[in-house]
Scaffold this motif. Structure first.
Motif, PDB file in Angstrom:
ATOM      1  N   ALA A   1       0.816  -1.218   0.000  1.00 32.01           N
ATOM      2  CA  ALA A   1       0.000   0.000   0.000  1.00 32.01           C
ATOM      3  C   ALA A   1       0.848   1.268   0.000  1.00 32.01           C
ATOM      4  N   SER A   2       2.037   1.198   0.598  1.00 29.37           N
ATOM      5  CA  SER A   2       2.905   2.373   0.690  1.00 29.37           C
ATOM      6  C   SER A   2       3.730   2.593  -0.575  1.00 29.37           C
ATOM      7  N   GLY A   3       3.615   1.692  -1.535  1.00 30.83           N
ATOM      8  CA  GLY A   3       4.317   1.880  -2.793  1.00 30.83           C
ATOM      9  C   GLY A   3       5.631   1.147  -2.912  1.00 30.83           C
ATOM     10  N   ALA A   4       5.955   0.282  -1.975  1.00 31.87           N
ATOM     11  CA  ALA A   4       7.177  -0.535  -2.102  1.00 31.87           C
ATOM     12  C   ALA A   4       7.087  -1.364  -3.375  1.00 31.87           C
ATOM     13  N   ARG A   5       8.228  -1.592  -4.005  1.00 34.47           N
ATOM     14  CA  ARG A   5       8.241  -2.354  -5.259  1.00 34.47           C
ATOM     15  C   ARG A   5       8.750  -3.775  -5.059  1.00 34.47           C
ATOM     16  N   GLY A   6       9.288  -4.049  -3.880  1.00 32.80           N
ATOM     17  CA  GLY A   6       9.755  -5.390  -3.578  1.00 32.80           C
ATOM     18  C   GLY A   6       9.889  -5.560  -2.079  1.00 32.80           C
ATOM     19  N   ILE A   7       9.858  -6.828  -1.624  1.00 33.33           N
ATOM     20  CA  ILE A   7       9.935  -7.144  -0.192  1.00 33.33           C
ATOM     21  C   ILE A   7      11.010  -8.199   0.027  1.00 33.33           C
ATOM     22  N   VAL A   8      11.793  -8.026   1.077  1.00 30.87           N
ATOM     23  CA  VAL A   8      12.727  -9.043   1.552  1.00 30.87           C
ATOM     24  C   VAL A   8      12.226  -9.513   2.911  1.00 30.87           C
ATOM     25  N   LEU A   9      12.052 -10.824   3.059  1.00 33.84           N
ATOM     26  CA  LEU A   9      11.594 -11.405   4.321  1.00 33.84           C
ATOM     27  C   LEU A   9      12.764 -12.128   4.970  1.00 33.84           C
ATOM     28  N   SER A  10      13.268 -11.567   6.082  1.00 34.02           N
ATOM     29  CA  SER A  10      14.490 -12.079   6.698  1.00 34.02           C
ATOM     30  C   SER A  10      14.243 -12.551   8.123  1.00 34.02           C
ATOM     31  N   GLY A  11      15.224 -13.295   8.662  1.00 29.74           N
ATOM     32  CA  GLY A  11      15.175 -13.748  10.051  1.00 29.74           C
ATOM     33  C   GLY A  11      16.384 -13.259  10.808  1.00 29.74           C
ATOM     34  N   GLN A  12      16.744 -13.973  11.868  1.00 28.47           N
ATOM     35  CA  GLN A  12      17.918 -13.618  12.658  1.00 28.47           C
ATOM     36  C   GLN A  12      19.107 -14.472  12.209  1.00 28.47           C
TER      37      GLN A  12
END
Length: 251
Positions: free
Chosen positions: A40-51
């Motif tokens: 919704a904020s206009g990001a064009r990509g997402i990275v899903l990371s852990g520890q």
């Protein structure tokens, strides 16, 4: 429970629920909201990371064990809705698998577009059978489209946990790097995607993922009763109780 980090047009959603990023209702809801908000904020990509050393240990079994059928249904509904949010994302998502990723952690990565994993003695896999759980068809399909039908069968039926090198060899992950560079490599891959003509990339992506999105567009319609029956099978409950007892001894 989450750290949100901006890399220009890319939002990194970092799982941060110590000690092992176990998935409970609150974390699942937070993750789903974070993905929706990024889009919704206009990001064009997402990275899903852990520890470092631990992506996610999967379902928070101690919090689940002892719930009645309605309580267990509520949890799995949240889990499937979160999986659907990842599968249906209109923008690409990279799983930055920063360490061990059993069961539910591995499942979340299946719905991402690309998987970068820490190399070394870190393990990943759908080990549900080892703890008495059945892998439902909707999740089996997600694994099959990545590693192929026969390899998926062998991995799931055995509940196999494999080290990162083997995961790369069978196609369960796409790239290995040292644990400190996993997020960096995930961002670099995403930057390459975002450098492509956007309309062509996104529409081609949508066509390529149509088999996945057809199943996951309506998570509330996925067959739940059979899955719940299997969860409450006496054998499954006995195995889960032993697992929780072992976890308590480690504390």
């Amino acid at each position: 429970m989450l750290n949100l980090i901006t890399h220009d047009a890319i939002i990194e959603i970092n799982l941060a629920r110590p000690p092992v990023n176990a998935l409970n209702v609150d974390l699942l809801r937070a993750l789903r909201d974070a993905v929706d908000n990024a889009v919704a904020s206009g990001a064009r990509g997402i990275v899903l990371s852990g520890q470092p050393g631990m992506y996610s240990a999967g379902v928070d079994v101690p919090s689940l064990l002892g719930r009645d059928r309605d309580g267990v249904r509520d949890f799995w509904r949240e889990f499937f809705q979160t999986a659907s949010t990842l599968a249906m994302s209109p923008i690409p998502i990279v799983a930055a698998i920063t360490g061990h990723s059993p069961a539910g952690g591995a499942v979340l990565s299946l719905f991402c577009d690309y998987r970068v994993m820490a190399e070394g003695p870190f393990k990943i896999g759908l080990n549900e059978v080892q703890v008495g759980l059945v892998v439902p068809e909707s999740i089996q399909m997600a694994l099959r489209r990545i590693v192929g039908a026969y390899r998926a069968e062998r991995l799931m039926v055995a509940g196999a946990m494999i080290e990162s090198g083997e995961a790369l060899a069978v196609g369960l992950v796409d790239e290995l790097t040292n644990v400190e560079q996993v997020v960096t490599r995930a961002v670099v891959w995403m930057q390459g995607m975002l450098a492509l003509p956007s309309n062509a990339m996104l529409k081609t992506r949508a066509i390529a993922r149509a088999d996945l999105t057809a199943i996951w567009a309506h998570p509330e319609a996925l067959p739940m009763d059979g899955f719940l029956d299997a969860y409450f099978h006496p054998e499954t409950q006995a195995v889960l109780e032993k697992l929780v007892a072992r976890l308590k001894k480690k504390d």
